[in-house]
Design a protein around this motif. Structure first.
Motif, short mmCIF file in Angstrom:
data_model
loop_
_atom_site.label_atom_id
_atom_site.label_comp_id
_atom_site.label_asym_id
_atom_site.label_seq_id
_atom_site.Cartn_x
_atom_site.Cartn_y
_atom_site.Cartn_z
N GLU A 94 0.59 -1.26 -0.07
CA GLU A 94 -0.08 -0.05 -0.10
C GLU A 94 0.87 1.31 -0.09
O GLU A 94 0.29 2.27 -0.57
CB GLU A 94 -0.99 -0.11 0.91
CG GLU A 94 -1.99 -1.09 0.91
CD GLU A 94 -3.12 -1.15 2.15
OE1 GLU A 94 -3.45 -0.09 2.86
OE2 GLU A 94 -3.70 -2.11 2.34
N HIS A 101 -4.31 4.10 -3.50
CA HIS A 101 -5.72 4.39 -2.26
C HIS A 101 -4.93 4.74 -1.18
O HIS A 101 -5.72 4.38 -0.06
CB HIS A 101 -6.42 2.79 -2.18
CG HIS A 101 -6.84 2.19 -3.41
ND1 HIS A 101 -7.73 2.90 -4.04
CD2 HIS A 101 -6.35 1.30 -4.37
CE1 HIS A 101 -8.00 1.98 -5.16
NE2 HIS A 101 -7.12 1.14 -5.46
N GLY A 102 -3.89 5.19 -0.83
CA GLY A 102 -3.05 5.46 0.27
C GLY A 102 -3.00 4.23 1.11
O GLY A 102 -2.69 3.15 0.62
N LEU A 103 -2.52 4.48 2.51
CA LEU A 103 -2.54 3.39 3.53
C LEU A 103 -3.99 3.19 4.01
O LEU A 103 -4.30 3.91 4.79
CB LEU A 103 -1.31 3.86 4.34
CG LEU A 103 -1.06 2.63 5.44
CD1 LEU A 103 -0.96 1.38 4.67
CD2 LEU A 103 0.17 3.12 6.20
N SER A 104 -4.48 2.02 3.95
CA SER A 104 -5.77 1.75 4.50
C SER A 104 -5.55 1.61 5.96
O SER A 104 -4.57 1.29 6.62
CB SER A 104 -6.35 0.60 3.97
OG SER A 104 -5.68 -0.71 4.41
N GLU A 105 -6.97 2.01 6.73
CA GLU A 105 -6.88 2.15 8.01
C GLU A 105 -6.56 0.36 8.49
O GLU A 105 -6.02 0.36 9.62
CB GLU A 105 -8.05 2.56 8.65
CG GLU A 105 -8.27 2.75 10.10
CD GLU A 105 -7.34 3.70 10.71
OE1 GLU A 105 -6.87 3.53 12.02
OE2 GLU A 105 -6.83 4.74 9.98
N GLU A 106 -7.14 -0.41 7.83
CA GLU A 106 -7.13 -1.77 8.09
C GLU A 106 -5.52 -2.36 8.34
O GLU A 106 -5.19 -2.88 9.00
CB GLU A 106 -7.85 -2.76 7.29
CG GLU A 106 -7.74 -4.04 7.61
CD GLU A 106 -8.52 -4.84 6.47
OE1 GLU A 106 -8.38 -6.34 6.42
OE2 GLU A 106 -9.40 -4.43 5.48
N SER A 107 -4.98 -1.76 7.06
CA SER A 107 -3.38 -2.20 6.92
C SER A 107 -2.88 -1.56 8.21
O SER A 107 -1.85 -2.16 8.81
CB SER A 107 -3.02 -1.99 5.79
OG SER A 107 -3.57 -2.81 4.70
N TYR A 108 -2.96 -0.36 8.47
CA TYR A 108 -2.39 0.41 9.46
C TYR A 108 -2.45 -0.12 10.84
O TYR A 108 -1.72 -0.40 11.53
CB TYR A 108 -2.73 1.89 9.45
CG TYR A 108 -2.16 2.62 10.33
CD1 TYR A 108 -0.81 3.11 10.36
CD2 TYR A 108 -2.60 2.88 11.73
CE1 TYR A 108 -0.28 4.08 11.48
CE2 TYR A 108 -2.22 3.56 12.78
CZ TYR A 108 -1.03 3.98 12.60
OH TYR A 108 -0.37 4.80 13.64
#
Length: 147
Positions: A94, A101-108
């Motif tokens: 990401e 798509h930026g860095l998703s909250e889920e992955s963060y």
């Protein structure tokens, strides 16, 4: 391939600054095997043959299996990576493709759970740094020397 400039001879201070980042990253808590997975995965996404060859060599010197290195291309479908590695590989994908798509909250959040704040920050810096190296190598068409 056509000849392109060499950053090391044209702007040595910039390369020295990049090496400073590498020096910092060498002293972090990121396990060496995880560093190489980050470097290889980002380099695969970015199409950086120089960095793929370099970091595949390093990973194999660290006893990483060729099977896992090949499986990086399809890590989401592979059973060869643990939850921590999966979290880091998601971050790598990401951040490398941040314009999509930026860095998703889920992955963060998964990265935070698996790594904690400090190691997460260190891994993000490793991802940012290899992406910078990839862009330098691809833009200047660097070639890995073979023994």
């Amino acid at each position: 391939m056509s000849h392109r400039i060499q950053f090391a001879s044209q702007i040595p201070a910039a390369i020295q600054a990049m090496r400073g980042l590498e020096s910092y990253l060498g002293g972090t808590d990121i396990p060496p095997s995880l560093k190489e997975l980050i470097k290889l995965r980002a380099s695969m996404i970015n199409g950086c043959a120089y960095c793929i060859e370099l970091h595949a060599e390093v990973a194999m010197q660290q006893q990483e299996s060729p099977q896992r290195l090949l499986a990086l291309a399809a890590w989401r479908e592979s059973p060869l990576f643990d939850e921590r590695e999966r979290a880091v590989l998601a971050l790598t994908d990401e951040v490398t493709l941040i314009a999509d798509h930026g860095l998703s909250e889920e992955s963060y959040q998964q990265g935070l759970v698996q790594l904690g704040e400090t190691l997460l920050a260190q891994c993000l810096m490793q991802i940012v740094t290899i992406n910078a190296w990839n862009r330098i190598a691809v833009a200047t068409r660097m070639e890995h020397s073979h023994p």
